[in-house]
Scaffold this motif. Structure first.
Motif, mmCIF file in Angstrom:
data_model
loop_
_atom_site.group_PDB
_atom_site.id
_atom_site.type_symbol
_atom_site.label_atom_id
_atom_site.label_comp_id
_atom_site.label_asym_id
_atom_site.label_seq_id
_atom_site.Cartn_x
_atom_site.Cartn_y
_atom_site.Cartn_z
ATOM 1 N N GLN A 30 -1.207 3.326 15.324
ATOM 2 C CA GLN A 30 -1.790 2.848 16.573
ATOM 3 C C GLN A 30 -2.683 1.658 16.281
ATOM 4 N N ALA A 31 -2.311 0.525 16.848
ATOM 5 C CA ALA A 31 -3.101 -0.688 16.724
ATOM 6 C C ALA A 31 -4.114 -0.756 17.866
ATOM 7 N N PRO A 32 -5.186 -1.505 17.691
ATOM 8 C CA PRO A 32 -6.200 -1.609 18.751
ATOM 9 C C PRO A 32 -5.584 -2.091 20.057
ATOM 10 N N GLY A 33 -5.874 -1.371 21.134
ATOM 11 C CA GLY A 33 -5.392 -1.762 22.444
ATOM 12 C C GLY A 33 -3.937 -1.457 22.713
ATOM 13 N N THR A 41 -5.567 7.040 8.820
ATOM 14 C CA THR A 41 -6.126 6.175 7.784
ATOM 15 C C THR A 41 -5.895 4.732 8.204
ATOM 16 N N GLN A 42 -6.931 3.914 8.062
ATOM 17 C CA GLN A 42 -6.880 2.532 8.540
ATOM 18 C C GLN A 42 -6.171 1.641 7.536
ATOM 19 N N VAL A 43 -5.232 0.862 8.039
ATOM 20 C CA VAL A 43 -4.569 -0.180 7.250
ATOM 21 C C VAL A 43 -4.860 -1.511 7.927
ATOM 22 N N LEU A 48 0.856 -1.175 0.000
ATOM 23 C CA LEU A 48 0.000 0.000 0.000
ATOM 24 C C LEU A 48 0.899 1.233 0.000
ATOM 25 N N ARG A 49 0.366 2.340 -0.530
ATOM 26 C CA ARG A 49 1.069 3.608 -0.426
ATOM 27 C C ARG A 49 0.139 4.624 0.224
ATOM 28 N N LEU A 50 0.572 5.128 1.355
ATOM 29 C CA LEU A 50 -0.180 6.161 2.051
ATOM 30 C C LEU A 50 0.305 7.537 1.616
ATOM 31 N N SER A 51 -0.627 8.476 1.574
ATOM 32 C CA SER A 51 -0.299 9.863 1.253
ATOM 33 C C SER A 51 -0.766 10.767 2.384
ATOM 34 N N CYS A 52 -0.053 11.840 2.577
ATOM 35 C CA CYS A 52 -0.432 12.854 3.558
ATOM 36 C C CYS A 52 -0.287 14.217 2.895
ATOM 37 N N VAL A 53 -1.410 14.881 2.688
ATOM 38 C CA VAL A 53 -1.409 16.202 2.066
ATOM 39 C C VAL A 53 -1.585 17.256 3.145
ATOM 40 N N ALA A 54 -0.688 18.226 3.145
ATOM 41 C CA ALA A 54 -0.740 19.309 4.123
ATOM 42 C C ALA A 54 -1.376 20.539 3.495
ATOM 43 N N VAL A 57 -4.172 2.107 12.642
ATOM 44 C CA VAL A 57 -4.486 3.405 12.056
ATOM 45 C C VAL A 57 -3.169 4.162 11.928
ATOM 46 N N TYR A 58 -2.908 4.653 10.734
ATOM 47 C CA TYR A 58 -1.658 5.354 10.452
ATOM 48 C C TYR A 58 -1.894 6.855 10.431
ATOM 49 N N TYR A 59 -1.014 7.583 11.139
ATOM 50 C CA TYR A 59 -1.159 9.019 11.296
ATOM 51 C C TYR A 59 0.054 9.749 10.722
ATOM 52 N N CYS A 60 -0.229 10.816 10.014
ATOM 53 C CA CYS A 60 0.806 11.732 9.558
ATOM 54 C C CYS A 60 1.059 12.736 10.668
ATOM 55 N N ALA A 61 2.298 13.195 10.802
ATOM 56 C CA ALA A 61 2.644 14.070 11.907
ATOM 57 C C ALA A 61 3.675 15.111 11.492
ATOM 58 N N ALA A 62 3.583 16.280 12.115
ATOM 59 C CA ALA A 62 4.546 17.351 11.862
ATOM 60 C C ALA A 62 4.836 18.090 13.162
ATOM 61 N N PRO A 63 6.045 18.598 13.312
ATOM 62 C CA PRO A 63 6.389 19.361 14.509
ATOM 63 C C PRO A 63 5.890 20.799 14.401
#
Length: 130
Positions: A39-42, A124-126, A18-24, A93-99
């Motif tokens: 973050q996985a469940p639990g 976004t859920q993987v 899969l390829r995830l994208s994060c648009v700012a 769930v995959y999260y994009c992050a920025a400082p």
């Protein structure tokens, strides 16, 4: 209003890609280090990958090193996470992050610390089936 919007998640069989994208939007992140967490469940949120503001250096969690690749296209204000050889344990769930602006030049290694994250995407859920 700064927004990070992820896309590209979905259901895939083990061994797939899969390829995830994060648009700012709302700010130009071309001179910001960027990162991916999951973050996985639990489970607690964990670091996955990060890329420097220049794109010249990257850093990965041991669990994904060699399978995931982070990259960026500053012209499109987008960061990508290419994932191959996916495993069921990559389900999260995959999260994009920025400082924040004061830490925008931080190293990818430093970005592995979630305390430096100021902006989060909605995730976004993987899901990887066995």
């Amino acid at each position: 209003q700064v927004q990070l919007v992820e896309s590209g998640g979905g259901l895939v069989q083990a061994g797939g890609s899969l390829r995830l994208s994060c648009v700012a939007s709302g700010r130009t992140f071309s001179r910001y280090a960027m990162g991916w967490f999951r973050q996985a469940p639990g489970k607690e949120r964990e670091f996955v990958a990060a890329i420097s503001w220049s794109g010249g250096s990257t850093y990965y969690a041991d669990s994904v090193n060699g399978r995931f690749t982070v990259s960026r296209n500053d012209a499109e204000n987008t960061v990508y996470l290419q994932m191959i050889s996916l495993k069921p344990e990559d389900t999260a769930v995959y999260y994009c992050a920025a400082p924040d602006g004061n830490n925008r030049f931080t190293s990818p290694q430093a970005m592995s610390d979630a305390r430096l994250v100021y902006y989060w995407g909605q995730g976004t859920q993987v899901t990887v089936s066995s």
